[in-house]
Design an enzyme around this catalytic site. Sequence first.
Site, mmCIF file in Angstrom:
data_model
loop_
_atom_site.group_PDB
_atom_site.id
_atom_site.type_symbol
_atom_site.label_atom_id
_atom_site.label_comp_id
_atom_site.label_asym_id
_atom_site.label_seq_id
_atom_site.Cartn_x
_atom_site.Cartn_y
_atom_site.Cartn_z
ATOM 1 N N GLY A 201 1.079 -1.233 -0.030
ATOM 2 C CA GLY A 201 0.140 0.072 -0.138
ATOM 3 C C GLY A 201 0.937 1.195 -0.148
ATOM 4 N N SER A 202 0.564 2.271 -0.810
ATOM 5 C CA SER A 202 1.244 3.721 -0.957
ATOM 6 C C SER A 202 0.393 4.711 -0.598
ATOM 7 C CB SER A 202 1.701 3.578 -2.654
ATOM 8 O OG SER A 202 0.449 3.876 -3.286
ATOM 9 N N GLY A 203 -0.516 4.329 0.303
ATOM 10 C CA GLY A 203 -1.245 5.512 0.944
ATOM 11 C C GLY A 203 -0.502 6.118 2.181
ATOM 12 N N GLY B 108 -0.318 5.605 5.457
ATOM 13 C CA GLY B 108 0.373 4.608 6.273
ATOM 14 C C GLY B 108 1.667 3.929 5.734
ATOM 15 N N VAL C 252 -2.050 -6.991 -5.209
ATOM 16 C CA VAL C 252 -1.705 -8.075 -4.596
ATOM 17 C C VAL C 252 -2.928 -9.080 -4.068
ATOM 18 C CG1 VAL C 252 -1.081 -8.588 -1.639
ATOM 19 C CG2 VAL C 252 -0.173 -6.775 -3.215
ATOM 20 N N GLU D 240 -17.797 18.277 2.390
ATOM 21 C CA GLU D 240 -16.949 19.048 1.688
ATOM 22 C C GLU D 240 -17.313 18.935 -0.060
ATOM 23 O OE1 GLU D 240 -12.913 17.592 2.586
ATOM 24 O OE2 GLU D 240 -12.892 18.980 4.318
ATOM 25 N N ASP E 92 -6.488 2.379 7.860
ATOM 26 C CA ASP E 92 -7.884 1.930 7.681
ATOM 27 C C ASP E 92 -8.173 0.571 7.724
ATOM 28 O OD1 ASP E 92 -8.307 4.732 7.419
ATOM 29 O OD2 ASP E 92 -8.907 4.526 5.389
ATOM 30 N N ALA F 262 -6.720 9.871 8.244
ATOM 31 C CA ALA F 262 -5.213 10.006 7.513
ATOM 32 C C ALA F 262 -4.268 10.089 8.872
ATOM 33 C CB ALA F 262 -5.318 11.128 6.650
ATOM 34 N N GLN F 263 -4.604 10.842 9.866
ATOM 35 C CA GLN F 263 -3.772 10.976 10.950
ATOM 36 C C GLN F 263 -3.418 9.679 11.640
ATOM 37 O OE1 GLN F 263 -1.936 13.424 12.468
ATOM 38 N NE2 GLN F 263 -2.361 14.791 10.582
#
Lengths: 414, 414
Positions: free
Chosen positions: B12-14, B16, B80, B171, B301, B316-317
């Site tokens: 995963g390249s998010g 985390g 994956v 938003e 997540d 995200a935090q």
Amino acid sequence: MKENLPHVVIVGSGFGGLHAARVLAGKGVRVTMIDKRNYHLFQPLLYQVATAGISPHEIAYPVRAIFQQQKNFEFVMARVWGVDFARQVVLTESGEVPYDYLILAAGASVNFFGNPSLEQNALPLKDVSDAVTVRNHVLRMFEQAAHEMDGRKRQALLTFAVVGGGPTGVETAGALSELIRLVLRKDYRKINVENVRVLLLEAAPFILGGFPPALQAAARRSLEEKKVEVRVEAKVSNYDGEKLMLESGEVIPTRTVLWSAGVRAASLMNTLGLEQDRIGRVRVLPTLQLPNIPQVFVVGDAAYLEENGKPLPMVAQVAMQQGRHAAQNILAALAKQPLQPFRYHDLGSMATIGRNAAVAVTFGLQFRGFLAWFVWLVVHLIGLIGFRNRLIVLINWAWDYFFYDRAVRLITRE
Amino acid sequence: MKENLPHVVIVGSGFGGLHAARVLAGKGVRVTMIDKRNYHLFQPLLYQVATAGISPHEIAYPVRAIFQQQKNFEFVMARVWGVDFARQVVLTESGEVPYDYLILAAGASVNFFGNPSLEQNALPLKDVSDAVTVRNHVLRMFEQAAHEMDGRKRQALLTFAVVGGGPTGVETAGALSELIRLVLRKDYRKINVENVRVLLLEAAPFILGGFPPALQAAARRSLEEKKVEVRVEAKVSNYDGEKLMLESGEVIPTRTVLWSAGVRAASLMNTLGLEQDRIGRVRVLPTLQLPNIPQVFVVGDAAYLEENGKPLPMVAQVAMQQGRHAAQNILAALAKQPLQPFRYHDLGSMATIGRNAAVAVTFGLQFRGFLAWFVWLVVHLIGLIGFRNRLIVLINWAWDYFFYDRAVRLITRE
């Protein structure tokens, strides 16, 4: 918009249609532009989208935004199926649009010269989605090559053939080679960039046909300095997605063939029952009217008109000038004035090869190297629509120039 | 890269995965990141791509470019399929990748809660292609409405329902209403913008669950000032593409339902044979390790961890902090040091509603209006990767702010 004014319908939002509509601003006519896309595309920079330098929206500007201030202008986003000249209506997927005057500025599409293997496997470069497809494809070849163990398969992944030595082919090959040798070499440390091949294949004995021989030679030297293998008199006969066959019998194993070897008039022109040349262009009178159908004008790549015994080239300058001329002739007809024959004012030609390298010919003068490149930059920046796009493209170009970077190295879902 | 160093694989390249890899830079490990996309996506601004404000590449940055300078880093672009914990290999579409330590940072996907009508007809907003699809769809509704004669059909084209009153829904609804009322009204002069409806539907009795009640109320007032119809306790039951049904029996004719009402852990987590919560998250120890599989960490997540008796939120935090923490724990394990339990440092929450309007809560302080909006701008600009992206997004925001414009009003082929 007053409903009783004469109605001018323009088919196509390219250079020809755009310039026609601008001439009609504030005049006593209603204008309706029809296009299947909702934007005007600045085609001369499309190859930079394909080579990850700029983003599509920087060269694609919404038609409605361009004409927001033009009160007599309307836009219809629809595919055009044909024209009923007798009833004076344009047939579109969302209904009929009646006209008093019609300007057909439908442009051109890619010409594979009836070769089904190329049509199926080579990548064209004509609209925004083509360019994004090419960008994704080139980057995917590198991702696959990064973990391909078989040497021959890896070499085919890392061989890129550009077919067609006109300005688009030259610019694409130069930009692709620079993308690989200046940018991707840093992204893919496992790939030896010396093994990557970029070929430019041209059937004629020279590239940039129409340019003076000295500039043809200069462009070829520039390409070769940028590690592009230029092959003239190389006629492509077949491509199955893995092997590119030349008429000489040579076989080039490659997973990428970019096709910029030919265009033809948009397929709409085939539906009209009019006289066409071998690449589908419709013959027009010097006034740009159709013979015997004086309400209908054809401009740009879809029109065939000779000047001094030679057909006018399919380039942006001709389309812009013809678009303006057709609109002026419509205004003349409405004012019961005589229509004027079109005369092409050739402002010159240019092609860029890459950093600090371009060739240009204008007013009998020839330029090459840094000066031609700088002139090319200025001309293309000015050609973009909207101050914001100019600013952002300028920032991108400056960034790439100084940092050897390309902003848009993304593989997106298509 | 030394082949005998311990191998840390990150899926995963998010947020985390990115933060985990950065902690491992220059350490005595090899790092391999695997993702099906070749870019890191800054998800918090995805709704601005959907509402034509910015271009995808401004919030999507190539993974290889981010880690160009990190010598112990490799990237594999591949889907994956699963993990074989016994053999310590990750199973991908392009082969097996063995690991000594594994960080699963697979993120989340959209959750339609098993409702097939919504899954088929509502538009999610989770990745770049979703956002481009939403942008194209909204603009296409306006193009169709511009020449739709039937009043009821036109009203359905001009009714936009956003489902889910969390930050993304708030938003999106705010940005959509501003796009329509400030920008598109100039593009579509024939459409009376007073007839356009933007609804925000939330099942709970309040929007922005988790925010202090005063800010929930402030956000609602801001949305209503921007002509968004906020409907709480509105549970969606069915949507066939033309009629949105609520559980109350109410029917809203609309051609557009944007779905931001739920997420669940990425489907990869379902393949692992591990204990999951009702939305697919995998339970981890306070050290972020899997129970009984100490080489494997799960972050972001896809992980389920409670703190003070409550599960950590999917934001995200948390992903960033857990990514860093997992990497530090791997370094501790390699150094034979004890692993540390994860503690979440809540920096606060914010949501922007539009021009000059946002709500934020941080360190026990509440902000709203212009100040919260300005803080939101700065935080999100800093969060972007790359100076060029920050500069270009800033130019776009400033331009839109002063000229009531949006750059990317393009309908592109998908």
